[in-house]
Every structure is written in C-alpha cells, then in structure tokens.
Design an enzyme around this catalytic site. Structure first.
Site, PDB file in Angstrom:
ATOM      1  N   SER A  35       0.807  -1.214   0.000  1.00  0.00           N
ATOM      2  CA  SER A  35       0.000   0.000   0.000  1.00  0.00           C
ATOM      3  C   SER A  35       0.844   1.269   0.000  1.00  0.00           C
ATOM      4  O   SER A  35       0.408   2.301  -0.509  1.00  0.00           O
ATOM      5  CB  SER A  35      -0.936  -0.014   1.218  1.00  0.00           C
ATOM      6  OG  SER A  35      -0.198  -0.193   2.407  1.00  0.00           O
ATOM      7  N   GLY A  91       8.232  -1.191  -0.147  1.00  0.00           N
ATOM      8  CA  GLY A  91       7.864  -1.095   1.267  1.00  0.00           C
ATOM      9  C   GLY A  91       8.536  -2.185   2.083  1.00  0.00           C
ATOM     10  O   GLY A  91       9.348  -2.966   1.584  1.00  0.00           O
ATOM     11  N   ALA A  92       8.200  -2.233   3.368  1.00  0.00           N
ATOM     12  CA  ALA A  92       8.722  -3.289   4.249  1.00  0.00           C
ATOM     13  C   ALA A  92       7.743  -3.481   5.396  1.00  0.00           C
ATOM     14  O   ALA A  92       6.916  -2.605   5.682  1.00  0.00           O
ATOM     15  CB  ALA A  92      10.101  -2.911   4.784  1.00  0.00           C
ATOM     16  N   ASP A  93       7.854  -4.641   6.049  1.00  0.00           N
ATOM     17  CA  ASP A  93       6.978  -4.930   7.189  1.00  0.00           C
ATOM     18  C   ASP A  93       7.671  -4.643   8.515  1.00  0.00           C
ATOM     19  O   ASP A  93       7.010  -4.294   9.493  1.00  0.00           O
ATOM     20  CB  ASP A  93       6.514  -6.387   7.111  1.00  0.00           C
ATOM     21  CG  ASP A  93       5.762  -6.630   5.821  1.00  0.00           C
ATOM     22  OD1 ASP A  93       4.705  -6.009   5.646  1.00  0.00           O
ATOM     23  OD2 ASP A  93       6.248  -7.377   4.956  1.00  0.00           O
ATOM     24  N   LYS A 103      10.207  -8.550   4.758  1.00  0.00           N
ATOM     25  CA  LYS A 103       9.221  -8.214   3.733  1.00  0.00           C
ATOM     26  C   LYS A 103       8.391  -9.455   3.415  1.00  0.00           C
ATOM     27  O   LYS A 103       8.697 -10.544   3.870  1.00  0.00           O
ATOM     28  CB  LYS A 103       9.920  -7.724   2.461  1.00  0.00           C
ATOM     29  CG  LYS A 103      10.513  -6.332   2.628  1.00  0.00           C
ATOM     30  CD  LYS A 103      11.198  -5.812   1.361  1.00  0.00           C
ATOM     31  CE  LYS A 103      10.380  -5.886   0.108  1.00  0.00           C
ATOM     32  NZ  LYS A 103       9.047  -5.282   0.188  1.00  0.00           N
ATOM     33  N   GLY A 104       7.346  -9.247   2.633  1.00  0.00           N
ATOM     34  CA  GLY A 104       6.538 -10.384   2.210  1.00  0.00           C
ATOM     35  C   GLY A 104       5.118 -10.359   2.743  1.00  0.00           C
ATOM     36  O   GLY A 104       4.370 -11.316   2.566  1.00  0.00           O
ATOM     37  N   GLY A 106       2.805  -8.910   1.500  1.00  0.00           N
ATOM     38  CA  GLY A 106       1.937  -9.056   0.325  1.00  0.00           C
ATOM     39  C   GLY A 106       2.302 -10.293  -0.489  1.00  0.00           C
ATOM     40  O   GLY A 106       1.866 -10.427  -1.641  1.00  0.00           O
ATOM     41  N   GLU A 112      10.347  -9.279  -5.311  1.00  0.00           N
ATOM     42  CA  GLU A 112      10.872  -8.032  -4.730  1.00  0.00           C
ATOM     43  C   GLU A 112      12.368  -8.145  -4.479  1.00  0.00           C
ATOM     44  O   GLU A 112      13.133  -7.211  -4.747  1.00  0.00           O
ATOM     45  CB  GLU A 112      10.152  -7.720  -3.412  1.00  0.00           C
ATOM     46  CG  GLU A 112       8.704  -7.306  -3.606  1.00  0.00           C
ATOM     47  CD  GLU A 112       7.947  -7.138  -2.302  1.00  0.00           C
ATOM     48  OE1 GLU A 112       7.051  -6.285  -2.255  1.00  0.00           O
ATOM     49  OE2 GLU A 112       8.250  -7.847  -1.323  1.00  0.00           O
ATOM     50  N   LYS A 130       6.762   0.711  11.470  1.00  0.00           N
ATOM     51  CA  LYS A 130       7.501  -0.464  10.969  1.00  0.00           C
ATOM     52  C   LYS A 130       8.899  -0.573  11.578  1.00  0.00           C
ATOM     53  O   LYS A 130       9.591  -1.558  11.332  1.00  0.00           O
ATOM     54  CB  LYS A 130       7.640  -0.388   9.444  1.00  0.00           C
ATOM     55  CG  LYS A 130       6.325  -0.231   8.680  1.00  0.00           C
ATOM     56  CD  LYS A 130       5.600  -1.540   8.577  1.00  0.00           C
ATOM     57  CE  LYS A 130       4.358  -1.472   7.720  1.00  0.00           C
ATOM     58  NZ  LYS A 130       4.592  -1.265   6.307  1.00  0.00           N
TER      59      LYS A 130
HETATM   60  C1  5RP Z   1       4.878  -7.174  -0.082  1.00  0.00           C
HETATM   61  C2  5RP Z   1       5.764  -6.386   0.815  1.00  0.00           C
HETATM   62  C3  5RP Z   1       5.322  -5.009   1.152  1.00  0.00           C
HETATM   63  O1  5RP Z   1       6.260  -4.109   0.678  1.00  0.00           O
HETATM   64  C4  5RP Z   1       5.171  -4.910   2.648  1.00  0.00           C
HETATM   65  O2  5RP Z   1       4.247  -5.887   3.069  1.00  0.00           O
HETATM   66  C5  5RP Z   1       4.717  -3.521   3.088  1.00  0.00           C
HETATM   67  O3  5RP Z   1       3.409  -3.285   2.648  1.00  0.00           O
HETATM   68  P1  5RP Z   1       2.597  -1.973   3.028  1.00  0.00           P
HETATM   69  O4  5RP Z   1       3.305  -0.818   2.391  1.00  0.00           O
HETATM   70  O5  5RP Z   1       1.219  -2.220   2.478  1.00  0.00           O
HETATM   71  O6  5RP Z   1       2.580  -1.855   4.530  1.00  0.00           O
HETATM   72  O7  5RP Z   1       6.808  -6.820   1.244  1.00  0.00           O
HETATM   73  O8  5RP Z   1       5.327  -8.478  -0.237  1.00  0.00           O
END
Ligand code: 5RP
Length: 236
Positions: A35, A91-93, A103-104, A106, A112, A130
């Site tokens: 997102s 992005g990253a988690d 990450k991951g 999504g 990625e 994050k």
């Molecule tokens: C997808 C990812 C995204 O970059 C990660 O989940 C961050 O997502 P968001 O910006 O919606 O918080 O690694 O595989």
C-alpha cells in the site's frame, strides 16, 4: 492527492511521494508492492503525466505493481530487456536499525528481492510503525514454498525453532497462492539474533523458494511519521 485524515495513510502517502520525487528522467525503476509503494507508483504516474518526469520504464515486482503501473501510465519492461535497474522503491513490514528488513506481507518478497537487490539504489518506504529494534518482534517471517514441499519445509522450520503457519486467503478459500504459483508459510521466531544466517539457513531447506529477510539490501530508508498532527518524512 486527496486530503486524508487517517495518520497511517497520511504517513504512507507522504513517504511514497517523497520516494517518487527522487526518481530522475531516463531511468529504469523497480516498482515495489504494497500500500505504501502504491502511492509512489501513483505519484510517479502523476509526474509523468505533468511532463515533469520523462522516459522512465518500470519493472514490476508483482501483479499488483503491474496493474497499478498500467493504471497510472508508467511504461513497463522486463529483466530480459535491461542490463541494470537504476532505482527501486519498495515497502517493508519491519526495519531494524541496520536497515535489515522483513518483507513479504503481500507475498511478493521473491520477485521483490530479485528487483530490489539488482537496483543501484534501493529506497525503502515505511511508516514509523515499521521500525523495530529486532527483526521478528512484531511480524512473522514469510517463506515462499513450492506446494509439494509444504509439510517437510514446515517440519524443518520447526526444528530451527520457528512456529510456521500456512497463510490463508482472504476472500478466497484455501491458501494464498503467490504470483509464481507457490504457497507462503508465516513463521514466528522468538528472536531473530542473526538475520543474515537465518536468511541463508531457511533458503537452504529443499522446497523453499525465498524468504522475506532482506539483509544488506536497502540503501536508504524513508520513514513517514505524524508528529503534533503534522506529517514529515525523514531518512535513515
Ligand atoms: C509485499 C511487501 C510489502 O512491501 C510490505 O508488506 C509492506 O506493505 P505496506 O506498504 O502495504 O505496509 O513486502 O510483499
């Protein structure tokens, strides 16, 4: 962009925009997933439309990125057609103080990692929620696994001290299927003491395609935060 009051959304918008502003004309751009990156892709499209930015091509990291790039008029290419990537935005988690990441979220971490690691400059876009002191403290580690190997891979991960669970679909019965046709196991580790070692150890389990630990890949982390009601973006 429309006025937004949800602080997390505001942070994501601002940081996505800040990353898109760093893209120069005539470059090859890795387009991340999620997102936050979605706002960067939207803003890249707006810059192209206004003529402020010219001649960029995108390399998408997922079907999501591909669909968004098409929607916002960003021409696309593939890794077969180019010999480098100038810049990637993703992005990253979770992000730790060494700029290592999980990450991951999504389920797109395999593509990625290919695209982000190839980029001359990889810019990570996150909201301040994050940032963590230690990876694994808030987010389970995603691992992409080929379907026939799910059971042995889960057993091997348990032997490493992880608690694996198969990621299930939302508005889809059964497991999540990745863009490559595989499944995702989300693994809770009590503590990830050495992300570099764990990344290699998990990827060495037969049947694992890729895990979501990104160690030493990020060049810049842009963080969006809202302080005293005001959004700001800072760089790590
Ligand atoms: C997808 C990812 C995204 O970059 C990660 O989940 C961050 O997502 P968001 O910006 O919606 O918080 O690694 O595989």
């Amino acid at each position: 962009m429309s006025a937004e009051t949800d602080p997390v959304k505001v942070m994501k918008q601002e940081v996505g925009k800040a990353a898109a502003e760093r893209v120069k004309s005539g470059t090859i751009v890795g387009l991340g997933t999620g997102s936050t990156t979605a706002y960067a892709i939207q803003y890249l499209g707006e810059r192209l439309k206004s003529g402020e930015l010219k001649d960029i091509v995108g390399i998408p990291t997922s079907f999501q990125a591909e669909v968004l790039a098409k929607e916002y008029g960003i021409p696309l290419t593939t890794l077969d057609a180019v010999d480098h990537i100038d810049i990637a935005i993703d992005g990253a988690d979770e992000v730790d103080p060494q700029k290592n990441m999980i990450k991951g979220g999504g389920a797109a971490h395999t593509r990625e990692k290919v695209v982000d690691a190839l980029a001359d400059r990889f810019i990570v876009v996150v909201d301040s929620g994050k940032l963590v002191d230690r990876l694994g403290s808030t987010f389970k580690l995603p691992v992409e696994v080929i379907p026939m190997a799910i059971a042995p891979v889960m057993r091997a991960i348990e032997k490493l001290g992880g608690k694996p669970e198969l990621r299930m679909g939302v508005k889809k019965a059964g497991p999540v299927i990745t863009d490559q046709g595989n499944m995702v196991v989300d693994v809770k580790f009590d503590s990830i003491d050495n992300p570099a070692d764990l990344e290699k150890t998990i990827n060495n389990i037969p049947g694992v395609l890729e895990n979501g630990l990104f160690v030493g890949v990020a060049d810049v982390v842009l963080v969006g935060e809202v302080k005293d009601g005001q959004p700001r973006v800072y760089e790590i």
